[in-house]
Design an enzyme around this catalytic site. Structure first.
Site, PDB file in Angstrom:
ATOM      1  N   GLU A  34     -22.922  53.443 -22.608  1.00 39.09           N
ATOM      2  CA  GLU A  34     -24.082  54.340 -22.658  1.00 39.09           C
ATOM      3  C   GLU A  34     -25.328  53.642 -23.204  1.00 39.09           C
ATOM      4  O   GLU A  34     -26.430  53.837 -22.703  1.00 39.09           O
ATOM      5  CB  GLU A  34     -23.792  55.572 -23.538  1.00 39.09           C
ATOM      6  CG  GLU A  34     -22.836  56.579 -22.922  1.00 39.09           C
ATOM      7  CD  GLU A  34     -21.384  56.287 -23.268  1.00 39.09           C
ATOM      8  OE1 GLU A  34     -21.077  55.164 -23.717  1.00 39.09           O
ATOM      9  OE2 GLU A  34     -20.552  57.189 -23.075  1.00 39.09           O
ATOM     10  N   LEU A  35     -25.122  52.829 -24.249  1.00 39.21           N
ATOM     11  CA  LEU A  35     -26.286  52.155 -24.834  1.00 39.21           C
ATOM     12  C   LEU A  35     -26.902  51.192 -23.831  1.00 39.21           C
ATOM     13  O   LEU A  35     -28.114  51.146 -23.644  1.00 39.21           O
ATOM     14  CB  LEU A  35     -25.887  51.407 -26.116  1.00 39.21           C
ATOM     15  CG  LEU A  35     -27.010  50.558 -26.735  1.00 39.21           C
ATOM     16  CD1 LEU A  35     -28.209  51.406 -27.120  1.00 39.21           C
ATOM     17  CD2 LEU A  35     -26.510  49.783 -27.951  1.00 39.21           C
ATOM     18  N   LYS A  36     -26.048  50.423 -23.164  1.00 41.11           N
ATOM     19  CA  LYS A  36     -26.535  49.472 -22.170  1.00 41.11           C
ATOM     20  C   LYS A  36     -27.376  50.187 -21.114  1.00 41.11           C
ATOM     21  O   LYS A  36     -28.475  49.767 -20.769  1.00 41.11           O
ATOM     22  CB  LYS A  36     -25.346  48.782 -21.517  1.00 41.11           C
ATOM     23  CG  LYS A  36     -25.691  47.842 -20.389  1.00 41.11           C
ATOM     24  CD  LYS A  36     -24.425  47.529 -19.599  1.00 41.11           C
ATOM     25  CE  LYS A  36     -24.712  46.688 -18.380  1.00 41.11           C
ATOM     26  NZ  LYS A  36     -25.046  45.302 -18.716  1.00 41.11           N
ATOM     27  N   SER A  85     -19.986  25.165 -11.136  1.00 40.25           N
ATOM     28  CA  SER A  85     -20.495  26.299 -10.371  1.00 40.25           C
ATOM     29  C   SER A  85     -21.862  25.977  -9.769  1.00 40.25           C
ATOM     30  O   SER A  85     -22.649  25.221 -10.340  1.00 40.25           O
ATOM     31  CB  SER A  85     -20.598  27.540 -11.262  1.00 40.25           C
ATOM     32  OG  SER A  85     -21.439  27.302 -12.349  1.00 40.25           O
ATOM     33  N   GLU A  91     -23.104  19.441 -23.260  1.00 40.62           N
ATOM     34  CA  GLU A  91     -24.475  19.879 -23.379  1.00 40.62           C
ATOM     35  C   GLU A  91     -25.204  18.983 -24.372  1.00 40.62           C
ATOM     36  O   GLU A  91     -24.685  18.694 -25.431  1.00 40.62           O
ATOM     37  CB  GLU A  91     -24.495  21.319 -23.898  1.00 40.62           C
ATOM     38  CG  GLU A  91     -25.874  21.846 -24.156  1.00 40.62           C
ATOM     39  CD  GLU A  91     -25.812  23.231 -24.802  1.00 40.62           C
ATOM     40  OE1 GLU A  91     -25.198  24.117 -24.214  1.00 40.62           O
ATOM     41  OE2 GLU A  91     -26.397  23.387 -25.871  1.00 40.62           O
ATOM     42  N   CYS A 107     -19.753  23.037 -23.978  1.00 43.83           N
ATOM     43  CA  CYS A 107     -21.177  23.299 -24.177  1.00 43.83           C
ATOM     44  C   CYS A 107     -21.412  23.924 -25.544  1.00 43.83           C
ATOM     45  O   CYS A 107     -20.497  23.985 -26.350  1.00 43.83           O
ATOM     46  CB  CYS A 107     -21.748  24.145 -23.058  1.00 43.83           C
ATOM     47  SG  CYS A 107     -20.658  25.352 -22.336  1.00 43.83           S
ATOM     48  N   CYS A 160     -24.584  22.161 -17.983  1.00 41.32           N
ATOM     49  CA  CYS A 160     -23.579  23.218 -17.821  1.00 41.32           C
ATOM     50  C   CYS A 160     -23.579  23.637 -16.344  1.00 41.32           C
ATOM     51  O   CYS A 160     -24.283  23.040 -15.529  1.00 41.32           O
ATOM     52  CB  CYS A 160     -23.893  24.400 -18.743  1.00 41.32           C
ATOM     53  SG  CYS A 160     -22.506  25.552 -18.934  1.00 41.32           S
ATOM     54  N   HIS A 193     -30.317  26.309 -18.595  1.00 42.52           N
ATOM     55  CA  HIS A 193     -30.596  27.678 -19.026  1.00 42.52           C
ATOM     56  C   HIS A 193     -32.004  28.123 -18.677  1.00 42.52           C
ATOM     57  O   HIS A 193     -32.375  29.269 -18.901  1.00 42.52           O
ATOM     58  CB  HIS A 193     -30.352  27.826 -20.526  1.00 42.52           C
ATOM     59  CG  HIS A 193     -28.937  27.481 -20.895  1.00 42.52           C
ATOM     60  ND1 HIS A 193     -28.554  26.200 -21.181  1.00 42.52           N
ATOM     61  CD2 HIS A 193     -27.814  28.234 -20.965  1.00 42.52           C
ATOM     62  CE1 HIS A 193     -27.253  26.186 -21.429  1.00 42.52           C
ATOM     63  NE2 HIS A 193     -26.783  27.404 -21.297  1.00 42.52           N
ATOM     64  N   ARG A 204     -25.632  43.463 -23.471  1.00 44.08           N
ATOM     65  CA  ARG A 204     -24.602  42.730 -22.744  1.00 44.08           C
ATOM     66  C   ARG A 204     -23.218  43.023 -23.310  1.00 44.08           C
ATOM     67  O   ARG A 204     -22.971  42.855 -24.492  1.00 44.08           O
ATOM     68  CB  ARG A 204     -24.844  41.215 -22.876  1.00 44.08           C
ATOM     69  CG  ARG A 204     -25.654  40.651 -21.735  1.00 44.08           C
ATOM     70  CD  ARG A 204     -24.823  40.430 -20.527  1.00 44.08           C
ATOM     71  NE  ARG A 204     -23.758  39.464 -20.738  1.00 44.08           N
ATOM     72  CZ  ARG A 204     -23.217  38.766 -19.778  1.00 44.08           C
ATOM     73  NH1 ARG A 204     -23.618  38.909 -18.543  1.00 44.08           N
ATOM     74  NH2 ARG A 204     -22.250  37.916 -20.058  1.00 44.08           N
TER      75      ARG A 204
END
Ligand code: GLN
Ligand code: ZN
Length: 757
Positions: free
Chosen positions: A9-11, A435, A667, A645, A728, A696, A517
């Site tokens: 709910e918060l998200k 990835s 990293e 990393c 990464c 990033h 998150r």
């Protein structure tokens, strides 16, 4: 404490508000609904004393920082309203970079790191008081305000250092700065102001969470602490101040428990029996309350109620009934809300073993009633349910494993020479971490196959096409060692966990990772084994498309366990070794099928380090062995890579070296100075690629920035061992910047080869 709602709910509220889909008032009313329903849960369960101020809109450290005016200059602006400043600090905006975020103790929760510019703290907003009044107004209950204590707050902050021109020149860890004492004392004085206001309002008890006290602290720190709490409690007459600790036993037991001028102290009796041993050995002061943490805030397993009742009875004898309060050990936000959301789809045997946050409340009340009534609790032992999922083959293999003999038979030097000859790799080979960008198309296809809108074959066809494209792209860019791109994986732990026996997955088991998150940690409940190859098909398909070496990609055993909830009926080391054995099978299958390079990622290796220094050695020993189990049976010409990393490798380079991977990528681009410095002190003589650019950020690095990193690195690392790679995986990036950045990276390698030939 603040879990992120049953259905996130918060998200949802946060995201709607940030997108301007709801007004500020609508947003605040949604969050106050969440708060009320949390109080109702506690009341329904029969909890006597309810905490307030334990629900945060983003992060409780950020709450505390903004309460005391710890707001970096770049966010201060009289035009911007308070709530906006709060979110700007967490998320950044056009003009200002967000505050740094980092892991909270040894958990997977991330907090916003307070930036301390000077010691001029000033109470500007009494959040606990607001929370207290809110509960009084809405529910007519008198609650106990909870907030982080001043010692832990300063310990986890960073001090900003400026030069004479007022430019930022760096940051310092407060515990290593001469100003530490003054900062803690000056902040404690503001806590005093805050608590006085609570006292005036009629609050009878306030709880300060000080998990920093479980870390190894010096005698000098203990003096600072006592002085600080002297200032903090100065002139208070009616209100009781409790200090709570968790995640480990407190260091300096006697001093803290007997000498700290507070009304009570909280100890964690769940994590291990070390606090209990201390209390039995040294006793407990007559005039203080003990807040005993007796049900876990971190593990999802049902509490052994029988054992817990006898623990409480032991504590009653030492502390006395009037001074004993029972509670959860460590906040409940590390757990999902309730097991009820999982009943319809998890195996009933697994359900029988689990208790999440809501169920912890019932456990507490059950223990209280049993203790009061003096009755025995009959409860099944979940160990017997774990046993239902035993796998004797795995257990036998494990018991025969001789930890001393888990070595690759050939020395690194011999292996590496052979490998690079076979792979035709020269100086400065280039590769990526695994990835490639997960575009919205990939995510769309994934959700379509899940909902049945496309068939498994169609999805498989799509993944294969993505692999073809990414292999062609890498050839075009000119990389030396290729990858298949990991398009079939949502998450590096989930992907493997779903293919191993012994792993369960929840549907609504959300746990806050940071702000809006959430993650759903998998649950390891039984013996781990692999029924069939997990990665072979797609890796072989990718390999068939190119003459260049194709790197197989696996998630390492320590990471598989650290990013999951894991069973506690056997030692953690054994759980990790079981995963390692399953991975060994995968490694050997890949090797047999002709894959010559296999990477086993261990990004969570460093963060698994225990809080107490005295426990580091043991952890590192088995964590290293677990990695070695995954590949000790490969041929000498099979090249094993690993990846880590989140920097800060300083103290553990010895262990990383002992993993004996042929090549490690790590990293370094954000913190190149520190990482390279660590290599000045440690003679690392295996293959290594220090990240030459930061993935990033969407920014495309210049060739000169990357050549600079390599130039610095080869001063301390043998050039014949050095690889060139990003720091990464590229999953979260877009293709445009990725292609440009990788082209620059390949160019960098060419320049370096000429220069150092
Ligand atoms: N191979 C993984 C990837 O490239 C590694 C991710 C990680 O280090 N967290 O995405
Ligand atoms: Zn990584």
């Amino acid at each position: 404490k603040s879990e992120n709602g049953k259905k996130q709910e918060l998200k949802k509220a946060l995201e709607s508000y940030w997108k301007n889909n709801i007004t500020k008032n609508e947003f605040l009313s949604l969050t106050s609904d969440i708060t009320v329903s949390r109080y109702r849960d506690c009341l329904d369960a029969g909890i006597d004393v309810l905490a307030c101020n334990d629900f945060s809109l983003y992060d409780f450290m950020l709450d505390t920082a903004t309460m005391f005016g710890v707001i970096p200059e770049r966010f201060r602006d009289s035009q911007t309203e308070e709530l906006q400043i709060y979110f700007n600090m967490a998320r950044g905006n056009k003009n200002a970079q967000a505050c740094q975020m980092t892991k909270w103790f040894d958990t997977n929760y991330h907090y916003i790191v307070p930036e301390i510019e000077n010691g001029n703290f000033k109470l500007i907003k009494n959040r606990p008081l607001h929370s207290f009044k809110f509960a009084e107004d809405k529910l007519k209950i008198s609650t106990k305000p909870v907030l982080v204590g001043p010692f832990t707050f300063i310990l986890l902050s960073k001090i900003i250092k400026r030069n004479d021109n007022n430019e930022i020149i760096g940051t310092v860890n407060p515990a290593e700065d001469e100003s530490f004492r003054d900062l803690v004392i000056s902040l404690a004085k503001q806590y005093n102001v805050l608590i006085k206001e609570l006292e005036d309002e009629g609050v009878c008890c306030v709880q300060l969470d000080e998990p920093g006290l479980v870390l190894d602290r010096s005698a000098q720190d203990m003096d600072i602490l006592k002085e600080a709490y002297g200032a903090l409690t100065q002139g208070l007459t009616e209100i009781n101040v409790l200090v709570n600790t968790y995640y480990e036993k407190i260091s300096n037991y006697k001093e803290l428990v007997f000498d700290l001028p507070v009304a009570g102290i909280g100890l964690d009796f769940v994590v291990n029996d070390e606090n209990l041993k201390n209390i039995e050995k040294f006793g407990f002061p007559q005039n203080k309350k003990l807040l005993a943490g007796i049900v876990s805030g971190r593990d999802p397993w049902k509490t052994d109620l029988k054992k817990t009742v006898s623990l409480v009875n032991k504590l009653r004898k030492i502390v006395g009934d009037d001074n004993l309060v029972i509670s959860n050990a460590s906040p409940l936000f590390h757990l999902p809300c309730t097991i009820e959301c999982e009943v319809s789809h998890l195996n009933p045997d697994i359900i029988k073993m689990l208790a999440f946050a809501r169920e912890r409340l019932d456990e507490l009340v059950t223990v209280k009633r049993a203790v009061e009534a003096g009755t025995e609790i009959k409860c099944g032992n979940i160990r017997s349910i774990h046993k239902k999922f035993d796998n004797t083959t795995v257990q036998n293999t494990l018991s025969k494993l001789d930890e001393e003999k888990i070595n690759r038979p050939h020395s690194f030097k011999d292996r590496y020479l052979k490998q690079n000859e076979l792979l035709k790799l020269g100086l400065f080979p280039t590769t990526t971490i695994g990835s490639f960008p997960q575009t919205s198309e990939v995510r769309k296809m994934r959700s379509m196959v899940k909902s049945g809108k496309i068939s498994k074959d169609e999805y498989d066809g799509f993944i294969k096409k993505s692999i073809r494209d990414v292999v062609a792209l890498q050839e075009d860019i000119g990389l030396d060692v290729l990858v298949h791109g990991e398009f079939e994986r949502t998450d590096m732990v989930e992907f493997f966990g779903q293919q191993m026996q012994g792993y369960a997955f929840t549907v609504n088991g959300w746990v806050q990772s940071y702000g809006s998150r959430c993650v759903r940690p998998p649950i390891i409940y039984g013996d781990i084994y692999r029924e069939k190859p997990m990665t072979l098909d797609y890796i072989l398909y990718a390999d068939s498309l190119t003459e260049k070496p194709m790197k197989g990609m696996l998630t390492g055993p320590v990471t598989m366990v650290n990013w999951s909830f894991y069973r506690k009926d056997i030692p953690k080391k054994q759980v990790v070794y079981q995963v390692a054995l399953a991975l060994l099978k995968e490694v050997l299958d890949l090797e047999k099928a002709g894959i010559k390079i296999i990477q086993i990622d261990e990004p969570a290796f460093r963060e698994g380090l225990p809080l107490k220094k005295s426990k580091h050695k043991n952890y590192l020993q088995w964590a290293v062995t677990a990695f070695r189990i995954t590949n000790f049976k490969v041929q000498e010409d099979t090249q094993i890579h690993t990846h880590m990393c989140y920097s800060d490798f300083g103290g553990i380079l010895g262990a990383i070296h002992a993993m004996d991977a042929d090549v490690i990528s790590m990293e370094a681009s954000r913190s190149k100075g520190e990482v390279i410095r660590a290599f000045e002190e440690f003679d690392y003589d295996h293959g290594i690629g220090l990240g030459t650019y930061d993935i990033h950020s969407p920014r495309v690095p210049h060739i000169s920035e990357m050549t600079e990193i390599v130039d610095r690195a080869v001063k301390v690392i043998d050039k014949s061992l050095f690889w060139i790679n990003p720091d990464c995986g590229l999953k979260t990036r877009g293709y445009e910047e990725t292609v440009s950045a990788l082209k620059n990276m390949v160019q960098t390698a060419k320049i370096m080869r000429k220069k150092y030939a």
